[in-house]
Design a protein around this motif. Structure first.
Motif, PDB file in Angstrom:
ATOM      1  N   ASN A   3      48.077  45.336  45.177  1.00 38.83           N
ATOM      2  CA  ASN A   3      47.034  44.532  44.554  1.00 38.83           C
ATOM      3  C   ASN A   3      47.668  43.390  43.788  1.00 38.83           C
ATOM      4  O   ASN A   3      48.788  43.507  43.287  1.00 38.83           O
ATOM      5  CB  ASN A   3      46.209  45.378  43.582  1.00 38.83           C
ATOM      6  CG  ASN A   3      45.310  46.349  44.297  1.00 38.83           C
ATOM      7  OD1 ASN A   3      44.865  46.100  45.404  1.00 38.83           O
ATOM      8  ND2 ASN A   3      45.049  47.465  43.663  1.00 38.83           N
ATOM      9  N   ILE A   4      46.953  42.303  43.688  1.00 39.47           N
ATOM     10  CA  ILE A   4      47.399  41.148  42.913  1.00 39.47           C
ATOM     11  C   ILE A   4      46.397  40.948  41.788  1.00 39.47           C
ATOM     12  O   ILE A   4      45.198  40.832  42.028  1.00 39.47           O
ATOM     13  CB  ILE A   4      47.452  39.880  43.782  1.00 39.47           C
ATOM     14  CG1 ILE A   4      48.424  40.074  44.943  1.00 39.47           C
ATOM     15  CG2 ILE A   4      47.852  38.669  42.948  1.00 39.47           C
ATOM     16  CD1 ILE A   4      48.354  38.969  45.970  1.00 39.47           C
ATOM     17  N   GLN A   5      46.903  40.928  40.559  1.00 43.26           N
ATOM     18  CA  GLN A   5      46.055  40.652  39.411  1.00 43.26           C
ATOM     19  C   GLN A   5      46.578  39.385  38.753  1.00 43.26           C
ATOM     20  O   GLN A   5      47.779  39.257  38.501  1.00 43.26           O
ATOM     21  CB  GLN A   5      46.068  41.797  38.415  1.00 43.26           C
ATOM     22  CG  GLN A   5      45.380  43.034  38.942  1.00 43.26           C
ATOM     23  CD  GLN A   5      45.301  44.109  37.878  1.00 43.26           C
ATOM     24  OE1 GLN A   5      46.236  44.293  37.108  1.00 43.26           O
ATOM     25  NE2 GLN A   5      44.177  44.792  37.837  1.00 43.26           N
ATOM     26  N   VAL A   6      45.658  38.468  38.478  1.00 44.96           N
ATOM     27  CA  VAL A   6      46.033  37.164  37.952  1.00 44.96           C
ATOM     28  C   VAL A   6      45.283  36.900  36.660  1.00 44.96           C
ATOM     29  O   VAL A   6      44.065  37.085  36.590  1.00 44.96           O
ATOM     30  CB  VAL A   6      45.705  36.047  38.975  1.00 44.96           C
ATOM     31  CG1 VAL A   6      46.056  34.684  38.420  1.00 44.96           C
ATOM     32  CG2 VAL A   6      46.413  36.305  40.285  1.00 44.96           C
ATOM     33  N   ARG A   7      46.010  36.482  35.643  1.00 43.36           N
ATOM     34  CA  ARG A   7      45.384  35.996  34.410  1.00 43.36           C
ATOM     35  C   ARG A   7      45.132  34.506  34.646  1.00 43.36           C
ATOM     36  O   ARG A   7      46.047  33.696  34.676  1.00 43.36           O
ATOM     37  CB  ARG A   7      46.315  36.213  33.214  1.00 43.36           C
ATOM     38  CG  ARG A   7      45.877  35.566  31.942  1.00 43.36           C
ATOM     39  CD  ARG A   7      44.983  36.388  31.063  1.00 43.36           C
ATOM     40  NE  ARG A   7      45.427  37.763  30.940  1.00 43.36           N
ATOM     41  CZ  ARG A   7      44.570  38.765  30.791  1.00 43.36           C
ATOM     42  NH1 ARG A   7      43.284  38.544  30.746  1.00 43.36           N
ATOM     43  NH2 ARG A   7      44.997  39.996  30.694  1.00 43.36           N
ATOM     44  N   ILE A  25      49.959  39.025  36.675  1.00 40.59           N
ATOM     45  CA  ILE A  25      50.087  39.903  35.516  1.00 40.59           C
ATOM     46  C   ILE A  25      51.359  40.742  35.579  1.00 40.59           C
ATOM     47  O   ILE A  25      52.017  40.951  34.563  1.00 40.59           O
ATOM     48  CB  ILE A  25      48.832  40.794  35.362  1.00 40.59           C
ATOM     49  CG1 ILE A  25      47.653  39.919  34.913  1.00 40.59           C
ATOM     50  CG2 ILE A  25      49.066  41.928  34.372  1.00 40.59           C
ATOM     51  CD1 ILE A  25      46.339  40.649  34.820  1.00 40.59           C
ATOM     52  N   ASP A  26      51.759  41.192  36.761  1.00 43.41           N
ATOM     53  CA  ASP A  26      52.953  42.034  36.883  1.00 43.41           C
ATOM     54  C   ASP A  26      54.251  41.241  36.770  1.00 43.41           C
ATOM     55  O   ASP A  26      55.178  41.651  36.081  1.00 43.41           O
ATOM     56  CB  ASP A  26      52.943  42.792  38.215  1.00 43.41           C
ATOM     57  CG  ASP A  26      51.850  43.843  38.263  1.00 43.41           C
ATOM     58  OD1 ASP A  26      51.453  44.345  37.197  1.00 43.41           O
ATOM     59  OD2 ASP A  26      51.395  44.155  39.381  1.00 43.41           O
ATOM     60  N   GLU A  30      53.940  31.911  37.667  1.00 44.34           N
ATOM     61  CA  GLU A  30      52.811  30.992  37.786  1.00 44.34           C
ATOM     62  C   GLU A  30      52.362  30.968  39.247  1.00 44.34           C
ATOM     63  O   GLU A  30      53.198  30.895  40.152  1.00 44.34           O
ATOM     64  CB  GLU A  30      53.226  29.579  37.372  1.00 44.34           C
ATOM     65  CG  GLU A  30      53.586  29.447  35.919  1.00 44.34           C
ATOM     66  CD  GLU A  30      52.411  28.993  35.070  1.00 44.34           C
ATOM     67  OE1 GLU A  30      51.424  28.502  35.627  1.00 44.34           O
ATOM     68  OE2 GLU A  30      52.506  29.141  33.847  1.00 44.34           O
ATOM     69  N   ILE A  31      51.062  31.067  39.466  1.00 35.57           N
ATOM     70  CA  ILE A  31      50.547  31.010  40.838  1.00 35.57           C
ATOM     71  C   ILE A  31      49.269  30.186  40.877  1.00 35.57           C
ATOM     72  O   ILE A  31      48.609  29.974  39.859  1.00 35.57           O
ATOM     73  CB  ILE A  31      50.281  32.409  41.430  1.00 35.57           C
ATOM     74  CG1 ILE A  31      49.173  33.122  40.664  1.00 35.57           C
ATOM     75  CG2 ILE A  31      51.535  33.247  41.444  1.00 35.57           C
ATOM     76  CD1 ILE A  31      48.683  34.364  41.378  1.00 35.57           C
TER      77      ILE A  31
END
Length: 91
Positions: A3-7, A25-26, A30-31
């Motif tokens: 899973n990808i979690q992004v702030r 988050i992990d 920067e994405i």
């Protein structure tokens, strides 16, 4: 597949393309995630004309992508610019 979690720090709406700018988050990298509402054939035609190398492509028949935005605060984001300002005109 992980899973990808992004702030998300910014949402940039270009009309046919919406970009989500933030950090994983992990990894804290920067994405940018782009959601493009143009027809796929339009993208491939532009890619061919550009002279870029053929991209890698994978079948993803069983993958579901969900973009659910949830706010940590009251959700009242500040609009940073208006379309008129982006075009060099006064708002």
């Amino acid at each position: 597949m992980n899973n990808i979690q992004v702030r998300v720090r910014r949402v940039v709406d270009f009309g046919t393309i919406v970009s989500f700018v933030g950090k994983d988050i992990d990894t804290q990298k920067e994405i940018v995630i782009h959601v493009d509402y143009r027809e796929v054939s339009t993208l491939w035609d532009a890619w061919k004309v550009s002279g870029f190398p053929q991209p890698l492509e994978y079948e993803a028949g069983e993958v579901t992508l969900s973009l659910e935005l949830s706010c940590d605060d009251d959700g009242d984001g500040e609009r940073l610019s208006s379309p008129a300002q982006l075009q060099g005109q006064s708002a």
